[in-house]
Design a protein around this motif. Structure first.
Motif, short mmCIF file in Angstrom:
data_model
loop_
_atom_site.label_atom_id
_atom_site.label_comp_id
_atom_site.label_asym_id
_atom_site.label_seq_id
_atom_site.Cartn_x
_atom_site.Cartn_y
_atom_site.Cartn_z
N ILE A 7 0.50 -1.37 -0.16
CA ILE A 7 0.10 -0.31 0.03
C ILE A 7 0.85 1.21 -0.36
O ILE A 7 2.30 1.46 0.37
CB ILE A 7 -0.87 0.17 1.40
CG1 ILE A 7 -2.10 -1.79 1.05
CG2 ILE A 7 -1.48 1.56 0.97
CD1 ILE A 7 -2.46 -1.30 2.35
N ALA A 8 0.80 1.81 -1.19
CA ALA A 8 1.58 3.17 -0.97
C ALA A 8 0.53 4.33 -1.06
O ALA A 8 0.08 4.47 -1.43
CB ALA A 8 1.64 3.30 -2.56
N PHE A 9 1.29 4.83 0.01
CA PHE A 9 0.72 6.59 0.48
C PHE A 9 1.39 7.21 -0.11
O PHE A 9 2.96 7.63 -0.05
CB PHE A 9 0.86 6.69 1.91
CG PHE A 9 -0.16 5.69 2.68
CD1 PHE A 9 -1.50 6.51 3.21
CD2 PHE A 9 -0.23 4.48 2.78
CE1 PHE A 9 -2.03 5.40 3.85
CE2 PHE A 9 -0.79 3.10 3.62
CZ PHE A 9 -1.78 4.27 4.34
N THR A 10 0.88 9.43 -0.07
CA THR A 10 2.06 10.34 -0.35
C THR A 10 1.18 11.32 0.35
O THR A 10 0.46 11.20 0.94
CB THR A 10 1.63 10.46 -2.36
OG1 THR A 10 2.93 11.57 -2.76
CG2 THR A 10 0.36 10.75 -3.13
N THR A 11 1.93 12.55 0.18
CA THR A 11 2.00 13.56 0.33
C THR A 11 2.03 15.05 -0.69
O THR A 11 1.78 15.48 -0.21
CB THR A 11 2.50 14.07 2.09
OG1 THR A 11 4.14 13.91 1.83
CG2 THR A 11 1.91 13.58 3.34
N ASP A 12 2.17 14.45 -1.49
CA ASP A 12 2.17 15.06 -3.00
C ASP A 12 1.22 14.16 -3.66
O ASP A 12 1.18 13.47 -4.76
CB ASP A 12 3.77 14.64 -3.87
CG ASP A 12 4.19 15.39 -4.72
OD1 ASP A 12 2.71 16.24 -5.09
OD2 ASP A 12 4.67 15.15 -5.97
N GLU A 13 -0.10 14.96 -3.64
CA GLU A 13 -0.41 14.87 -4.46
C GLU A 13 -1.07 14.84 -5.74
O GLU A 13 -1.81 15.05 -6.99
CB GLU A 13 -2.03 15.27 -3.89
CG GLU A 13 -2.12 17.04 -4.16
CD GLU A 13 -3.43 17.68 -3.90
OE1 GLU A 13 -4.94 17.31 -4.32
OE2 GLU A 13 -3.52 19.34 -3.61
N ARG A 46 -2.06 -1.31 -3.58
CA ARG A 46 -2.82 -0.69 -3.87
C ARG A 46 -3.12 0.60 -3.40
O ARG A 46 -1.64 1.98 -2.75
CB ARG A 46 -3.89 -0.67 -2.58
CG ARG A 46 -5.03 -2.28 -2.24
CD ARG A 46 -5.79 -2.45 -3.28
NE ARG A 46 -6.02 -3.85 -3.86
CZ ARG A 46 -5.57 -4.65 -4.55
NH1 ARG A 46 -4.83 -4.50 -5.05
NH2 ARG A 46 -6.37 -5.81 -4.40
N LEU A 47 -3.21 1.70 -3.41
CA LEU A 47 -3.64 3.01 -3.42
C LEU A 47 -4.20 3.69 -2.01
O LEU A 47 -5.19 3.42 -1.54
CB LEU A 47 -3.94 3.42 -4.09
CG LEU A 47 -3.62 5.08 -4.16
CD1 LEU A 47 -2.35 5.72 -4.47
CD2 LEU A 47 -4.73 6.29 -5.92
N GLY A 48 -2.81 3.79 -1.31
CA GLY A 48 -3.80 4.17 0.41
C GLY A 48 -4.21 5.92 0.11
O GLY A 48 -3.77 6.84 -0.90
N ALA A 49 -5.07 5.93 1.12
CA ALA A 49 -5.93 7.33 1.22
C ALA A 49 -5.03 8.98 1.56
O ALA A 49 -3.80 8.59 2.21
CB ALA A 49 -6.57 6.96 2.60
N PRO A 50 -5.28 9.64 1.29
CA PRO A 50 -4.83 10.78 1.50
C PRO A 50 -3.81 10.64 2.86
O PRO A 50 -4.93 10.19 4.06
CB PRO A 50 -6.13 11.68 1.33
CG PRO A 50 -7.12 11.24 0.49
CD PRO A 50 -6.52 9.83 0.91
N TRP A 51 -3.28 11.33 3.07
CA TRP A 51 -2.57 11.19 4.75
C TRP A 51 -1.42 12.35 4.72
O TRP A 51 -1.60 13.65 4.23
CB TRP A 51 -1.29 9.81 3.60
CG TRP A 51 -0.06 9.74 5.02
CD1 TRP A 51 -0.11 9.44 6.55
CD2 TRP A 51 1.04 10.00 5.03
NE1 TRP A 51 1.00 9.61 7.22
CE2 TRP A 51 1.89 9.76 6.02
CE3 TRP A 51 1.87 10.32 3.46
CZ2 TRP A 51 3.38 10.21 5.77
CZ3 TRP A 51 3.39 10.61 3.90
CH2 TRP A 51 3.93 10.34 4.50
#
Length: 476
Positions: A360-366, A384-389
């Motif tokens: 599951i990959a998250f980002t703070t760069d939308e 899987r694409l993680g939720a906005p974090w």
């Protein structure tokens, strides 16, 4: 929002669409998802809080001091963390009067207008605790006394709050070196594994981490394996992962600056590891080792079934003086631009089609959602694409996430919402906001003729409850 001397009622349509037709549909969708159990698979509440299960002493201890969003905003307006009760590490004085800390927060309530922090706090105050009115300079002492009385009641102890919040599963984040004794005791008390650990090995995988050498020595102790060479180091990490799995862990968690996952040749990995033990590794070695170890973590996840979470792209402790005075969690972590397409290619080439692996990959760069992460998640079955974090878990950016990602990845290549919080009382507020934003997005699809209402309701239930359970199920 309305209020009188004895009540404070929030707008029942908060965060739903303003347009009347879409709002009516969103209400119906939210009615199906808003009260579902909370599956909180990525959080940072201290497990000892639940084991000790002591009443919170006061509102400042519960709602102000541990909330880095709240503290950060007040610091941006000229206060210091010490003014807000954050303990210093260098011996300088800090505020110890919780009532005074609370007054400072209440006097500055207006600073949170328009922020997700305002939404979360309002939900906590009005819905969770039944506070009589919003904070202000005039009612600070009255509210403080209200919380003193409320928090003394047994139904507001930490474990009771989990029942009050309807939390089905709560994952903590734990050092790879943790003995997990608190988790085992809680499992005995609860008759199951409601509160589960998450394996966080960052300090061991980053050889430029300030405690790396000490942590490697500790790894040897807790694993019973002398990590004096790279191969033994990997063996010790596998042993720790097995211990976490036995305690109920479902995932690993990796907070690297870069998303690079380039595999290291064994000889190169051994050379860098030996140099690091001697204190001779340089920055290039550290970057290469971190990327190589993410690849190794993926290999291990394909073997043992732990879901691999990666959330890169945050420059930790931007202000060195603040970090030195207050510690690693107070030094202004700031997002940086991040690249995923090439960085994840080595890992996904090796494990992206593996049915025994999930990441599951998250980002703070939308900006990367539509350009990189959604196309990747829409292609590789393991991703899987993680939720906005973190900096993105706000109403507008949650909506933009759906707009950016769904057209390419769909809803079902995402992992469900994660609250990523240390602030226990904010958990239901954060999940509630996510469910409302999703209801609004789905309502728009319905009013545009792109989904029927039954499909939208089913999707909302899946996003809120079923997808996080599925995303964090061990596959091996």
């Amino acid at each position: 929002m309305t209020e009188d001397a004895n009540s404070w009622t929030l707008d029942p349509d908060r965060a739903l669409p303003a347009e009347p037709t879409a709002r009516a549909v969103a209400r119906e969708i939210y009615a199906a998802s808003g009260a579902l159990p909370i599956v909180s698979m990525h959080g940072h509440v201290d497990v000892d809080l639940f084991l000790d299960n002591q009443p919170f002493a006061n509102a400042s201890e519960l709602l102000v001091i541990p909330d880095h969003y709240l503290v950060r905003m007040l610091v941006s307006q000229g206060m210091t963390p010490a003014d807000l009760g954050v303990q210093t590490r260098d011996g300088t004085p800090f505020e110890t009067d919780p009532r005074e800390i609370w007054r400072r927060f209440c006097q500055n309530w207006k600073l949170f207008r328009g922020t997700p922090t305002r939404y979360w706090l309002e939900h906590e105050f009005a819905v969770v605790f039944g506070a009589p009115a919003p904070p202000s300079a005039q009612n600070a002492d009255e509210l403080y006394d209200f919380f003193l009385e409320t928090l003394a009641r047994d139904e507001f102890r930490p474990r009771a709050l989990l029942d009050r919040f309807n939390v089905e599963v709560l994952a903590t984040t734990d050092s790879a070196l943790s003995d997990l004794a608190a988790h085992r005791k809680l499992a005995e008390l609860d008759g199951g594994q409601r509160i589960v650990p998450t394996f966080r090995p960052d300090s061991l995988l980053q050889i430029n981490h300030r405690s790396w050498a000490d942590d490697v020595a500790r790894l040897s102790e807790v694993s019973g394996i002398d990590a004096g060479d790279f191969d033994s180091f990997l063996q010790a990490l596998r042993q720790r992962r097995d211990v976490f799995i036995a305690a109920g862990a479902r995932a690993t968690d990796h907070g690297h600056l870069s998303a690079d996952t380039t595999e290291l040749e064994p000889s190169q990995a051994r050379r860098i590891y030996a140099a690091a033990l001697r204190g001779e590794a340089d920055d290039a070695d550290a970057a290469a080792f971190a990327g190589g170890m993410l690849f190794e973590m993926a290999r291990m996840s394909a073997e043992d079934g732990l879901v691999m979470q990666l959330h890169p792209g945050v420059l930790r402790n931007h202000n060195s003086a603040v970090r030195q005075r207050y510690g690693a969690d107070a030094g202004f972590d700031i997002p940086v631009q991040i690249e995923f397409t090439r960085a994840l290619q080595p890992l996904l080439n090796s494990f992206g089609m593996n049915p025994d692996f999930r990441m599951i990959a998250f980002t703070t760069d939308e900006t990367v959602y539509s350009r990189e992460l959604a196309p990747l998640a829409g292609a590789y079955p393991a991703l899987r694409l993680g939720a906005p974090w973190w900096f993105l878990d706000s109403p507008e950016q949650m909506r933009r996430f759906r707009e950016s990602a769904v057209e390419t990845a769909g809803f079902y290549n995402t992992s469900g919402f994660v609250d990523d919080t240390r602030a226990l009382a904010s958990i239901p507020a954060r999940h509630d906001l996510s469910r409302r934003v999703d209801a609004g997005f789905l309502a728009r699809l319905v009013t545009e003729g792109r989904l029927d209402l039954a499909e939208a309701v089913e999707t909302a239930v899946d996003l809120a409850y079923n997808l996080p359970l599925l995303a964090y199920t061990q596959r091996a």
